[in-house]
Design a protein around this motif. Structure first.
Motif, short mmCIF file in Angstrom:
data_model
loop_
_atom_site.label_atom_id
_atom_site.label_comp_id
_atom_site.label_asym_id
_atom_site.label_seq_id
_atom_site.Cartn_x
_atom_site.Cartn_y
_atom_site.Cartn_z
N TYR A 1 0.83 -1.21 0.00
CA TYR A 1 0.00 0.00 0.00
C TYR A 1 0.86 1.26 0.00
CZ TYR A 1 -4.17 -2.84 1.14
OH TYR A 1 -5.21 -3.74 1.13
N VAL A 2 1.94 1.24 0.78
CA VAL A 2 2.84 2.39 0.83
C VAL A 2 3.46 2.60 -0.55
CG1 VAL A 2 5.07 3.20 1.74
CG2 VAL A 2 3.33 2.28 3.30
N GLU A 3 3.88 1.54 -1.19
CA GLU A 3 4.46 1.65 -2.54
C GLU A 3 3.43 2.17 -3.53
OE1 GLU A 3 7.66 1.58 -3.27
OE2 GLU A 3 7.84 1.31 -1.10
N ARG A 4 2.18 1.75 -3.39
CA ARG A 4 1.10 2.21 -4.27
C ARG A 4 0.96 3.73 -4.15
NH1 ARG A 4 -5.05 0.04 -3.64
NH2 ARG A 4 -3.96 -1.95 -3.68
N ALA A 5 0.99 4.24 -2.92
CA ALA A 5 0.88 5.68 -2.69
C ALA A 5 2.08 6.43 -3.27
CB ALA A 5 0.71 5.97 -1.21
N LYS A 6 3.26 5.91 -3.01
CA LYS A 6 4.48 6.57 -3.50
C LYS A 6 4.55 6.57 -5.02
CE LYS A 6 7.35 6.17 0.58
NZ LYS A 6 8.60 5.69 1.18
N ALA A 7 4.01 5.52 -5.65
CA ALA A 7 4.05 5.42 -7.11
C ALA A 7 3.27 6.54 -7.79
CB ALA A 7 3.50 4.06 -7.55
N VAL A 8 2.29 7.10 -7.09
CA VAL A 8 1.52 8.20 -7.69
C VAL A 8 1.92 9.56 -7.12
CG1 VAL A 8 -0.42 6.73 -8.33
CG2 VAL A 8 -0.45 7.91 -6.12
N GLY A 9 2.99 9.60 -6.35
CA GLY A 9 3.53 10.87 -5.91
C GLY A 9 3.26 11.28 -4.48
N VAL A 10 2.67 10.40 -3.66
CA VAL A 10 2.47 10.73 -2.25
C VAL A 10 3.76 10.34 -1.51
CG1 VAL A 10 1.15 10.25 -0.16
CG2 VAL A 10 -0.02 10.41 -2.36
N GLU A 11 4.50 11.35 -1.07
CA GLU A 11 5.78 11.10 -0.41
C GLU A 11 5.62 10.77 1.07
OE1 GLU A 11 8.81 10.79 -1.77
OE2 GLU A 11 7.75 10.94 -3.67
N ASN A 12 4.71 11.49 1.75
CA ASN A 12 4.54 11.33 3.19
C ASN A 12 3.49 10.27 3.46
OD1 ASN A 12 6.38 13.42 3.75
ND2 ASN A 12 4.78 14.94 3.42
N VAL A 13 3.93 9.04 3.56
CA VAL A 13 3.01 7.93 3.81
C VAL A 13 3.66 6.97 4.79
CG1 VAL A 13 3.80 6.72 1.72
CG2 VAL A 13 1.60 6.11 2.75
N SER A 14 2.87 6.50 5.75
CA SER A 14 3.38 5.55 6.74
C SER A 14 2.24 4.62 7.13
CB SER A 14 3.91 6.29 7.96
OG SER A 14 2.88 7.07 8.55
N TYR A 15 2.60 3.56 7.83
CA TYR A 15 1.55 2.67 8.32
C TYR A 15 1.84 2.24 9.74
CZ TYR A 15 4.43 -1.51 7.36
OH TYR A 15 5.42 -2.47 7.34
N THR A 16 0.76 1.80 10.38
CA THR A 16 0.85 1.29 11.74
C THR A 16 0.01 0.03 11.83
OG1 THR A 16 0.93 3.56 12.56
CG2 THR A 16 0.48 1.86 14.18
N ILE A 17 0.52 -0.95 12.57
CA ILE A 17 -0.26 -2.14 12.89
C ILE A 17 -0.52 -2.08 14.39
CG2 ILE A 17 -0.33 -4.66 12.97
CD1 ILE A 17 1.66 -4.66 10.60
N GLU A 18 -1.80 -2.08 14.76
CA GLU A 18 -2.19 -2.03 16.17
C GLU A 18 -2.89 -3.34 16.52
OE1 GLU A 18 -1.61 0.35 18.35
OE2 GLU A 18 -0.93 1.99 17.07
N TYR A 19 -2.96 -3.62 17.80
CA TYR A 19 -3.59 -4.84 18.29
C TYR A 19 -4.65 -4.48 19.32
CZ TYR A 19 0.59 -6.78 16.21
OH TYR A 19 1.58 -7.10 15.32
#
Length: 154
Positions: A75-93
């Protein structure tokens, strides 16, 4: 009135088609809001789902976590591929409702939650309640419920 700009967009994903549609729209909104906008992708592993499994062990959680991490990396790569530089993810429990509505928005300073419409039918919503419905009712920030993948609505 000044144009509304969202700079910290939180999009919870769970692997459903509805969540994927929300992700794609969140990517577009983040991109449209400029280089200072940040997209936060969130996946919550509902630990209650493991409580009834008789053969429960930590390797199950590790496997689910690893699968989630691989998907979120994509998903991060998908966002970066279209020009979104500031993207991160979190996994919570824990409980998806509480984490998505209250905890995660505070942690990432979200000003918008973009969430997919529920895939539950009416009976399922009555019995277990929709995470989307809970988030729209209780979140302290704006919530956009994504219902279609119509690009014209971006």
């Amino acid at each position: 009135m000044a144009e509304q700009r969202y700079l910290n967009i939180l999009v919870p994903v769970d692997g459903s088609k509805e969540a994927e549609i929300a992700l794609d729209k969140a990517i577009a909104v983040t991109k449209r809001n400029g280089s200072e906008a940040h997209l936060h992708i969130l996946h919550v592993i509902d630990t209650r789902a493991f409580q009834n499994v008789s053969s429960f062990d930590t390797t199950m959680v590790e496997q689910v976590s690893e699968t989630a991490k691989e998907t979120l990396d994509e998903y991060v790569e998908r966002a970066k591929a279209v020009g979104v530089e500031n993207v991160s993810y979190t996994i919570e429990y824990g409980s998806p409702k509480a984490i998505i509505a209250k905890e995660a928005p505070k942690e990432v300073n979200a000003d918008l939650i973009m969430i997919g419409a529920t895939g539950l039918n009416a009976v399922e919503r009555i019995l277990i309640g929709s995470v989307t419905e809970y988030v729209t009712r209780t979140a302290d920030v704006d919530v956009l419920v994504v219902r279609t993948n119509d690009a014209a609505s971006l």
